[in-house]
Structure formats: structure tokens, C-alpha cells
Design a protein around this motif. Structure first.
Motif, short mmCIF file in Angstrom:
data_model
loop_
_atom_site.label_atom_id
_atom_site.label_comp_id
_atom_site.label_asym_id
_atom_site.label_seq_id
_atom_site.Cartn_x
_atom_site.Cartn_y
_atom_site.Cartn_z
N UNK A 1 -22.77 110.00 76.99
CA UNK A 1 -21.57 109.42 77.66
C UNK A 1 -21.78 109.10 79.02
N UNK A 2 -21.90 107.80 79.07
CA UNK A 2 -22.21 107.32 80.50
C UNK A 2 -21.15 106.52 81.10
N UNK A 3 -20.82 106.91 82.54
CA UNK A 3 -19.50 106.29 83.04
C UNK A 3 -19.76 105.51 84.42
N UNK B 1 -16.02 94.49 85.17
CA UNK B 1 -15.99 94.03 83.78
C UNK B 1 -15.61 95.08 82.61
N UNK B 2 -14.44 95.16 82.16
CA UNK B 2 -14.08 96.35 81.26
C UNK B 2 -14.57 95.96 79.78
N UNK B 3 -15.31 97.10 79.28
CA UNK B 3 -15.29 96.97 77.93
C UNK B 3 -16.44 98.22 77.74
N UNK B 4 -16.45 98.42 76.47
CA UNK B 4 -17.46 99.71 76.06
C UNK B 4 -18.68 99.14 75.39
N UNK C 1 -15.68 105.21 81.52
CA UNK C 1 -16.61 105.27 80.51
C UNK C 1 -17.09 104.00 79.92
N UNK C 2 -18.33 103.33 80.13
CA UNK C 2 -18.82 102.13 79.91
C UNK C 2 -19.74 102.28 78.89
N UNK C 3 -20.50 103.05 78.56
CA UNK C 3 -21.72 103.03 77.80
C UNK C 3 -21.75 104.51 77.02
N UNK D 1 -13.69 109.26 70.22
CA UNK D 1 -14.03 108.86 71.65
C UNK D 1 -14.20 107.46 71.65
N UNK D 2 -14.76 106.67 70.98
CA UNK D 2 -15.05 105.16 70.84
C UNK D 2 -13.48 104.56 70.97
#
Length: 261
Positions: A154-156, A222-225, A129-131, A205-206
Motif C-alpha cells: 500500500x503506497x501513499x 490527480x486523484x485516483x487509485x 493512498x494512490x497505489x 481497501x480498494x
């Protein structure tokens, strides 16, 4: 004296000379079933006050236990929290879901509360999940049905190209996001209030997604939310199917007297 007058009534009938002046039998009429109609009896057992099956405590507890038994220790880990929410497809149709937040994954479960079995379970790894987008649903002006209230997208895979024209018109298209909203039956559910709050779900979730990105980063990415606060766009240009689905709540298991589920 006339011999026929001395005969009993049965003998008189046997000779074909029934006396029409004799009174009718006190227990039977000439046509006992002529005016009969079945009697309708109202049952004394009260129906459950809750129309939505998902809010009946025993069914909900059974569903959660059933879903927990299907978790994978390696892919999911332990279950953290369970939520009662609604998904909205890109066609605008709604379906109630049980959402399980686990150590390593987000499970969106379409549970059959009539057959008491899980029909579909979608597993989304948390580190994919990124966004996350939080805001009201935004519809085109031509849409016939517009759902009011906040939504969570929720976008992955934010690097995936936007859906094509054909994908937007395909109700079974494989899209890289899911849209969650509040369950319509969650109003005045004090005993289950904590399981129906969409904003609280987003906070949990976040937190878990950021933890998962730290503990299990994806190689080469590039990992991160990214958390966005803006309207969640719906691309239903007309929404006839959405209007029908929402008006009779086809995506919800509920009591429908005189009709099927």
C-alpha cells in the motif's frame, strides 16, 4: 540390684549412658532431612491450545474495543472492518498487526498482547493512498530468507523519489509504503477465517479508497487509485536479521514455554 538399671531411658541419657540397644523412634530417623528432595507437581490446568495470543477470542475482542476507543471521529470516522495481518519491513522483519478499515483512514496497529495495550498506531488517510500492488514477494538471489505467499503493498505517495541507499539500510527509515502479508497462524482458523484473508482485505481497501477519492479529493493532485498485479520487490540483499526474526517469530506474541515473550 544395680541402681542404674532401674533408671528410665531419659534418665539414662541424662547421665551420659545412652543404651544403644534401644530401638529408634518409629516416626523419625537419625537425619530426617538428609535424603529430602522437593517434589515436582504437574498442574492439572490445561494450557490454551492457541500459541498466538492474537487468536484468543477474549484478548482479540479486548484489543479491538481498546483500539476503537482511540478512534477520532473527524479523522477516522466509524470503523468498518478489522483484520489480522502481518507487516513486512524493508529489512524483511515481520510483525503481527491489527488493521482497522475506517470511513476515512487505514489504521495499522501494533498491539501489545502481553501488556494488553496498543504500542503503536499508524494512521493513513484513505484519500492519500494512490497505489496498491498485489503479488508474490520478490527477493534478490542472495537473500537468505524468502517468504512465500502473496503480499499487498500500500503506497501513499507515488511521486516521492525512490528510497536512497542510506534509507534502505536504515531500519527506521520513513518510507511511503507498507507491505502486508498473511499471518502465519491463520491456517485452520475457521472461526476467524474472514479476518485473515489478505485478498478480501485488498478488495475492501480498494473499494473504500476509491470512495474516499470521490468524496474527499486532494486539492492540486490527480486523484485516483492505481491497482497493480505484479511481484512486490524486497531489497534485502542478505537478510540475516530477517532470518533470525522469522525463525523464532520475534514479531509475534505467542506462548514460549521456558523463554520470555
Amino acid at each position: 540390684m544395680d541402681a542404674q538399671a532401674e533408671l528410665p531411658p531419659e534418665a539414662t541419657e541424662a547421665h551420659g549412658t545412652k543404651d544403644t540397644h534401644l530401638p529408634a523412634h518409629p516416626m523419625y530417623t537419625q537425619e530426617p532431612r538428609a535424603a529430602f528432595a522437593p517434589q515436582y507437581i504437574s498442574p492439572t490446568v490445561e494450557r490454551p491450545k492457541e500459541d498466538f495470543f492474537i487468536f484468543r477470542p477474549r484478548l482479540l475482542e479486548q484489543a479491538i474495543q481498546d483500539l476503537k476507543s482511540q478512534l477520532s471521529k473527524d479523522e477516522d470516522g466509524d470503523m468498518r472492518t478489522a483484520w489480522i495481518l502481518t507487516t513486512v519491513s524493508h529489512w524483511g522483519t515481520e510483525n503481527e498487526v491489527l488493521v482497522l478499515l475506517c470511513d476515512r483512514s487505514l489504521l495499522i496497529c501494533y498491539y501489545d498482547f502481553v501488556g494488553l495495550c496498543s504500542s503503536r498506531i499508524f494512521r493513513i488517510p484513505l484519500n492519500y493512498i494512490d497505489t496498491v500492488t498485489w503479488g508474490p514477494l520478490s527477493y534478490p538471489k542472495t537473500a537468505l530468507h524468502k517468504r512465500v505467499g502473496p503480499a499487498l503493498q500500500v503506497q501513499w505517495d507515488k511521486l516521492r523519489p525512490p528510497p536512497s541507499f542510506v534509507s534502505r539500510w536504515n531500519p527506521w527509515a520513513d518510507l511511503s509504503y507498507v507491505i502486508l502479508t498473511q499471518h502465519p497462524g491463520s491456517i485452520n482458523k475457521e472461526e476467524m477465517h474472514s479476518m485473515c484473508q489478505l485478498e478480501q482485505f485488498m478488495e475492501h481497501l480498494v473499494k473504500l479508497v476509491r470512495l474516499s477519492h470521490t468524496q474527499n479529493p486532494l486539492p492540486g493532485r490527480a486523484n485516483g487509485l492505481l491497482v497493480l498485479h505484479r511481484p512486490v520487490n524486497m531489497e534485502t540483499s542478505l537478510g540475516l536479521i530477517s532470518l533470525l526474526n522469522t525463525s523464532i517469530q520475534l514479531g509475534y506474541a505467542k506462548s514460549r514455554p521456558g523463554f520470555g515473550f
